[in-house]
Write an enzyme that holds these catalytic residues in place. Structure first.
Site, short mmCIF file in Angstrom:
data_model
loop_
_atom_site.label_atom_id
_atom_site.label_comp_id
_atom_site.label_asym_id
_atom_site.label_seq_id
_atom_site.Cartn_x
_atom_site.Cartn_y
_atom_site.Cartn_z
CB CYS A 1 84.01 2.63 57.55
SG CYS A 1 84.01 1.02 58.34
CG ASP B 1 87.80 -2.97 69.87
OD1 ASP B 1 87.75 -2.02 69.07
OD2 ASP B 1 87.99 -4.16 69.50
CB SER B 2 84.96 -7.54 70.36
OG SER B 2 85.39 -7.21 69.05
CG ASP C 1 84.63 4.34 64.02
OD1 ASP C 1 84.14 4.15 62.89
OD2 ASP C 1 85.84 4.57 64.22
CG ASN D 1 79.18 -8.17 70.94
OD1 ASN D 1 78.70 -7.11 70.52
ND2 ASN D 1 79.04 -9.31 70.31
NE ARG E 1 90.61 8.30 65.99
CZ ARG E 1 91.31 7.97 64.91
NH1 ARG E 1 92.20 8.82 64.43
NH2 ARG E 1 91.16 6.82 64.33
CG PHE F 1 82.43 -0.57 67.36
CD1 PHE F 1 82.34 -1.94 67.15
CD2 PHE F 1 81.24 0.14 67.51
CE1 PHE F 1 81.10 -2.58 67.08
CE2 PHE F 1 80.00 -0.48 67.45
CZ PHE F 1 79.93 -1.84 67.22
N1 SAH Z 1 87.10 3.93 66.52
C1 SAH Z 1 88.37 3.36 66.15
C2 SAH Z 1 88.30 2.48 64.92
C3 SAH Z 1 87.26 1.39 64.96
S1 SAH Z 1 87.61 0.04 63.93
C4 SAH Z 1 89.40 4.48 66.00
O1 SAH Z 1 89.07 5.65 66.20
O2 SAH Z 1 90.55 4.17 65.69
C5 SAH Z 1 86.42 -1.12 64.46
C6 SAH Z 1 86.75 -1.82 65.77
O3 SAH Z 1 85.60 -2.58 66.15
C7 SAH Z 1 87.90 -2.81 65.73
O4 SAH Z 1 88.84 -2.45 66.68
C8 SAH Z 1 87.26 -4.17 66.11
O5 SAH Z 1 88.09 -4.95 66.97
C9 SAH Z 1 86.02 -3.74 66.83
N2 SAH Z 1 84.85 -4.64 66.83
C10 SAH Z 1 84.33 -5.34 65.80
N3 SAH Z 1 83.17 -5.94 66.17
C11 SAH Z 1 82.94 -5.59 67.46
C12 SAH Z 1 81.90 -5.86 68.40
N4 SAH Z 1 80.83 -6.60 68.08
N5 SAH Z 1 82.00 -5.32 69.64
C13 SAH Z 1 83.06 -4.56 69.99
N6 SAH Z 1 84.07 -4.27 69.13
C14 SAH Z 1 84.01 -4.77 67.89
#
Ligand code: SAH
Length: 392
Positions: free
Chosen positions: A333, A245-246, A293, A272, A207, A223
């Site tokens: 991940c 984020d979803s 991510d 999404n 980050r 995400f």
């Molecule tokens: N980038 C974040 C961690 C990401 S964890 C950080 O720095 O802390 C993954 C995230 O993706 C979760 O919050 C989950 O709610 C989201 N997620 C999962 N599938 C998704 C989708 N299809 N569209 C948007 N968000 C999604």
């Protein structure tokens, strides 16, 4: 102590430092209380060390990496202190960090995260689960500043160990919402409703990298969870940072974090990511930096192909939104998709749409998630930054 013997020629991995003995590697798997301390021997009777045995699990023994007579408070105090010493050395002064990262800290099945004065525990094995009181006592001794400990034992993998899912305060008191500083930001996380242990600590350093690249740029954080990358970009002087984020709860928390830090150049929306990226392609939108991510796309080998397809689609669609000079920040991940596979996927997708990418930075999980070389399972996070080259 109960002794378990391996089948012939199964001792090599354990001798080389791997900590898992699979059930089908045992000559005989006797009935025993899940979590029992056992000795493991090679077929010739030579001891390979001691570990926690769970006859219900495919990972039958989780080795403790030395001869342990009694796995109680003293043992945990010693080993958790060693884990803390590594954090003091590599990530001093952090308010939010992973104190214990399971196998990599020679404590297979135990995760401990610290957010300021609170600790969050995850026990992913029967051995650790049955020693909860000892672990709590050890933690209280090591961290006199801690005023509350909560177990977030909600990971589905617990079922494979025959363990129930539990979410409860186990010592002191823990508020739903806790605050800690990371990379110069005040972050608020919700321990009651947040994902995993409340936050994704492993991306801390990555980050910072995004923050340092963002001055004057437009940044799309896909995400975003509680805002991690977008908030760092905004603090780093982004012209505009948008997180997606979803999860409505994640977006709400991210929005609150932008407010707490007075970051007006940052906003969050619920969507999404796959749909949103496609829409942006249709609208011919451009971004200077796009961060991807996503959550893990494959927990088992049978899901690897669909995970690869997911990375291909995400990265290809994101690339279409980047002008020459733009940056694609692609994290993964999924432990079962190694870095060279991810690079290969991204290369193939870039070639398909005639984009020239240059790899300009690669990172991994922060030092509070160390990698135990004997266990490739402990290496999971990939973090790749590509620049889109201009047309010659
Ligand atoms: N980038 C974040 C961690 C990401 S964890 C950080 O720095 O802390 C993954 C995230 O993706 C979760 O919050 C989950 O709610 C989201 N997620 C999962 N599938 C998704 C989708 N299809 N569209 C948007 N968000 C999604």
């Amino acid at each position: 102590m109960l002794t378990l013997t391996l089948k012939p020629h199964e001792e090599r991995r354990i001798k080389e430092g791997h900590l898992w003995v699979y059930k089908d590697e045992l000559a005989h798997a006797p009935a025993a209380e899940p979590g029992t301390l056992v000795r493991v021997c090679a077929q010739d009777g030579a001891s390979l060390g001691t570990g926690f045995y769970n006859p219900l699990s495919k990972i039958a023994v989780r080795m403790l990496a030395c001869e342990v007579e009694l796995a109680e408070t003293e043992f945990f105090t010693k080993r958790i202190r060693q884990a803390q010493a590594l954090r003091d050395r590599m990530l001093p002064q952090e308010e939010g960090y992973r104190v214990v990262f399971g196998e990599a800290d020679l404590l297979s099945g135990l995760i401990v995260d610290k957010y300021n004065n609170y600790l969050v525990l995850q026990m992913l094995s029967a051995g650790m689960d049955s020693r909860k009181p000892h672990i709590i006592e050890a933690l209280r001794e090591i961290f006199p500043d801690v005023t509350g400990i909560i177990e977030k034992n909600t990971a589905q993998t617990r079922k494979k160990e025959g363990l129930e899912l539990i979410d409860a305060v186990v010592w002191g008191s823990v508020p739903d919402v806790v605050r800690f500083r990371e990379n110069g930001l005040d972050l608020e996380i919700n321990l009651a409703t947040g994902q995993k242990t409340g936050y994704f600590l492993d991306q801390k350093i990555n980050r910072r990298v995004v923050g340092s690249l963002s001055r004057g740029k437009t940044v799309l954080d896909c995400f975003c969870n509680i805002g991690g990358f977008a908030l760092n970009a905004a603090l780093g002087g982004a012209a505009e940072a948008v997180g997606v984020d979803s999860s409505a709860l994640a977006v709400e928390a991210a929005t609150r974090n932008a407010e707490i830090n007075n970051l007006a150049n940052c906003r969050f929306e619920k969507a999404n990511v796959f749909d949103l990226l496609r829409e942006h392609v249709q609208q011919e939108r451009k971004w200077d930096i796009i961060v991807l991510d996503p959550p893990s796309f494959a927990k088992s080998r049978s899901a690897i192909r669909s995970a690869q397809a997911g990375y291909a689609e995400l990265n290809r669609t994101a690339m279409k939104l980047l002008p020459p000079g733009g940056l694609l920040v692609s994290a993964s991940c999924t432990q079962l998709v190694p870095e060279h596979d991810l690079l290969d996927i991204i290369y193939r997708e870039s070639a398909r749409i005639r984009k020239r990418l240059r790899l300009v930075h690669r990172g991994s999980q922060a030092a509070d998630h160390p990698v135990l070389l004997a266990m490739p399972e402990t290496q999971y996070l990939k973090f790749l930054v590509f620049e889109v080259a201009g047309n010659p």
